[in-house]
Design a protein around this motif. Structure first.
Motif, PDB file in Angstrom:
ATOM      1  N   GLY A  26       0.836  -1.193   0.000  1.00  0.00           N
ATOM      2  CA  GLY A  26       0.000   0.000   0.000  1.00  0.00           C
ATOM      3  C   GLY A  26       0.874   1.247   0.000  1.00  0.00           C
ATOM      4  O   GLY A  26       1.868   1.313  -0.711  1.00  0.00           O
ATOM      5  N   SER A  27       0.527   2.206   0.849  1.00  0.00           N
ATOM      6  CA  SER A  27       1.223   3.495   0.901  1.00  0.00           C
ATOM      7  C   SER A  27       2.481   3.398   1.770  1.00  0.00           C
ATOM      8  O   SER A  27       2.605   4.063   2.801  1.00  0.00           O
ATOM      9  CB  SER A  27       0.291   4.566   1.441  1.00  0.00           C
ATOM     10  N   ILE A  28       3.425   2.581   1.337  1.00  0.00           N
ATOM     11  CA  ILE A  28       4.589   2.309   2.175  1.00  0.00           C
ATOM     12  C   ILE A  28       5.491   3.530   2.327  1.00  0.00           C
ATOM     13  O   ILE A  28       6.210   3.648   3.326  1.00  0.00           O
ATOM     14  CB  ILE A  28       5.388   1.109   1.643  1.00  0.00           C
ATOM     15  N   SER A  29       5.462   4.448   1.389  1.00  0.00           N
ATOM     16  CA  SER A  29       6.306   5.636   1.497  1.00  0.00           C
ATOM     17  C   SER A  29       5.857   6.555   2.620  1.00  0.00           C
ATOM     18  O   SER A  29       6.609   7.432   3.042  1.00  0.00           O
ATOM     19  CB  SER A  29       6.311   6.410   0.180  1.00  0.00           C
ATOM     20  N   SER A  30       4.651   6.351   3.115  1.00  0.00           N
ATOM     21  CA  SER A  30       4.136   7.191   4.197  1.00  0.00           C
ATOM     22  C   SER A  30       4.475   6.647   5.585  1.00  0.00           C
ATOM     23  O   SER A  30       4.189   7.292   6.590  1.00  0.00           O
ATOM     24  CB  SER A  30       2.614   7.323   4.075  1.00  0.00           C
ATOM     25  N   ILE A  31       5.082   5.475   5.648  1.00  0.00           N
ATOM     26  CA  ILE A  31       5.386   4.855   6.938  1.00  0.00           C
ATOM     27  C   ILE A  31       6.539   5.593   7.617  1.00  0.00           C
ATOM     28  O   ILE A  31       7.602   5.762   7.033  1.00  0.00           O
ATOM     29  CB  ILE A  31       5.728   3.370   6.773  1.00  0.00           C
ATOM     30  N   LEU A  32       6.319   5.997   8.863  1.00  0.00           N
ATOM     31  CA  LEU A  32       7.345   6.697   9.647  1.00  0.00           C
ATOM     32  C   LEU A  32       8.125   5.731  10.530  1.00  0.00           C
ATOM     33  O   LEU A  32       9.317   5.914  10.763  1.00  0.00           O
ATOM     34  CB  LEU A  32       6.699   7.766  10.516  1.00  0.00           C
ATOM     35  N   THR A  52      12.605   3.259  13.177  1.00  0.00           N
ATOM     36  CA  THR A  52      12.084   4.401  12.448  1.00  0.00           C
ATOM     37  C   THR A  52      12.574   4.395  11.007  1.00  0.00           C
ATOM     38  O   THR A  52      13.451   3.604  10.632  1.00  0.00           O
ATOM     39  CB  THR A  52      12.512   5.717  13.102  1.00  0.00           C
ATOM     40  N   ARG A  53      12.023   5.327  10.251  1.00  0.00           N
ATOM     41  CA  ARG A  53      12.438   5.458   8.861  1.00  0.00           C
ATOM     42  C   ARG A  53      13.922   5.791   8.758  1.00  0.00           C
ATOM     43  O   ARG A  53      14.565   5.472   7.777  1.00  0.00           O
ATOM     44  CB  ARG A  53      11.579   6.530   8.188  1.00  0.00           C
ATOM     45  N   GLY A  54      14.432   6.446   9.803  1.00  0.00           N
ATOM     46  CA  GLY A  54      15.855   6.785   9.855  1.00  0.00           C
ATOM     47  C   GLY A  54      16.708   5.705  10.501  1.00  0.00           C
ATOM     48  O   GLY A  54      17.874   5.946  10.820  1.00  0.00           O
ATOM     49  N   ASP A  55      16.123   4.528  10.739  1.00  0.00           N
ATOM     50  CA  ASP A  55      16.822   3.370  11.300  1.00  0.00           C
ATOM     51  C   ASP A  55      17.181   3.508  12.769  1.00  0.00           C
ATOM     52  O   ASP A  55      18.057   2.784  13.264  1.00  0.00           O
ATOM     53  CB  ASP A  55      18.074   3.015  10.492  1.00  0.00           C
ATOM     54  N   THR A  56      16.539   4.413  13.465  1.00  0.00           N
ATOM     55  CA  THR A  56      16.687   4.443  14.914  1.00  0.00           C
ATOM     56  C   THR A  56      15.863   3.308  15.508  1.00  0.00           C
ATOM     57  O   THR A  56      14.714   3.106  15.116  1.00  0.00           O
ATOM     58  CB  THR A  56      16.193   5.777  15.486  1.00  0.00           C
ATOM     59  N   ILE A  69      15.685  -5.810  15.751  1.00  0.00           N
ATOM     60  CA  ILE A  69      14.756  -5.379  14.716  1.00  0.00           C
ATOM     61  C   ILE A  69      15.554  -4.776  13.563  1.00  0.00           C
ATOM     62  O   ILE A  69      16.544  -4.063  13.778  1.00  0.00           O
ATOM     63  CB  ILE A  69      13.716  -4.373  15.272  1.00  0.00           C
ATOM     64  N   SER A  70      15.141  -5.098  12.346  1.00  0.00           N
ATOM     65  CA  SER A  70      15.841  -4.566  11.180  1.00  0.00           C
ATOM     66  C   SER A  70      14.843  -4.469  10.039  1.00  0.00           C
ATOM     67  O   SER A  70      13.717  -4.983  10.130  1.00  0.00           O
ATOM     68  CB  SER A  70      17.019  -5.477  10.797  1.00  0.00           C
ATOM     69  N   ARG A  71      15.275  -3.834   8.949  1.00  0.00           N
ATOM     70  CA  ARG A  71      14.353  -3.726   7.821  1.00  0.00           C
ATOM     71  C   ARG A  71      15.103  -3.826   6.510  1.00  0.00           C
ATOM     72  O   ARG A  71      16.286  -3.513   6.422  1.00  0.00           O
ATOM     73  CB  ARG A  71      13.557  -2.423   7.902  1.00  0.00           C
ATOM     74  N   ASP A  72      14.361  -4.272   5.512  1.00  0.00           N
ATOM     75  CA  ASP A  72      14.859  -4.352   4.146  1.00  0.00           C
ATOM     76  C   ASP A  72      13.910  -3.519   3.294  1.00  0.00           C
ATOM     77  O   ASP A  72      12.789  -3.950   2.996  1.00  0.00           O
ATOM     78  CB  ASP A  72      14.881  -5.812   3.681  1.00  0.00           C
ATOM     79  N   ASN A  73      14.337  -2.326   2.934  1.00  0.00           N
ATOM     80  CA  ASN A  73      13.452  -1.422   2.206  1.00  0.00           C
ATOM     81  C   ASN A  73      13.083  -1.939   0.827  1.00  0.00           C
ATOM     82  O   ASN A  73      12.059  -1.564   0.264  1.00  0.00           O
ATOM     83  CB  ASN A  73      14.096  -0.037   2.085  1.00  0.00           C
ATOM     84  N   ALA A  74      13.916  -2.785   0.282  1.00  0.00           N
ATOM     85  CA  ALA A  74      13.658  -3.272  -1.071  1.00  0.00           C
ATOM     86  C   ALA A  74      12.469  -4.215  -1.111  1.00  0.00           C
ATOM     87  O   ALA A  74      11.845  -4.394  -2.164  1.00  0.00           O
ATOM     88  CB  ALA A  74      14.901  -3.962  -1.623  1.00  0.00           C
TER      89      ALA A  74
END
Length: 115
Positions: A26-32, A52-56, A69-74
Motif C-alpha cells: 500500500g502506501s509504504i512511502s508514508s510509513i514513519l 524508524t524510517r531513519g533506522d533508529t 529489529i531490522s528492515r529491508d526497504n527493497a
C-alpha cells in the motif's frame, strides 16, 4: 492505507531462535516507523521493538540484547530476530506501522516457546 502481513511464528524450544517478518504493502512511502508488539496470555499488548524510517531502534528492557529489529526497504519488510528465547516470550506478536495520519496493525502471529 497500509497493509501488513506477519509471518514466521511457531513453536520453538527455550534457548532457540526465530525470525518474524512483517511485509508492508500500500502506501509504504508514508510509513514513519514500524514496531513489533506482543500480547502474552492474560496481559496487555506491549511494545517489543521499533525502528524508524531513519533506522533508529528501540527495545523493551525485557528483550534488549536478545532481539534485533531490522528492515529491508527493497522488499519492504521489517524483521524481528529473536534469540535466546524464553518461555515468557510466548505471545501473539503483532506488527504495527505508523504514518502521520494513522496506525496499522497486522493480524498477528503466534510464538510459543516451550521449556
Amino acid at each position: 492505507q497500509v497493509q501488513l502481513v506477519e509471518s514466521g511464528g511457531g513453536l520453538v524450544q527455550a534457548g532457540g531462535s526465530m525470525r518474524l517478518s512483517c511485509t508492508a504493502s500500500g502506501s509504504i512511502s508514508s510509513i514513519l516507523s514500524t514496531a513489533w508488539y506482543r500480547q502474552r496470555p492474560g496481559k496487555q499488548r506491549e511494545l517489543v521493538a521499533a525502528i524508524t524510517r531513519g533506522d533508529t531502534t528501540n527495545y523493551a528492557d525485557s528483550v534488549r540484547g536478545r532481539f534485533t529489529i531490522s528492515r529491508d526497504n527493497a522488499k519492504p519488510t521489517v524483521y524481528l530476530q529473536m534469540n535466546s528465547l524464553k518461555p515468557e516470550d510466548t505471545a501473539v506478536y503483532y506488527c504495527n506501522s505508523a504514518t502521520w495520519r494513522s496506525s496499522y496493525w497486522g493480524q498477528g502471529t503466534q510464538v510459543t516457546v516451550s521449556s
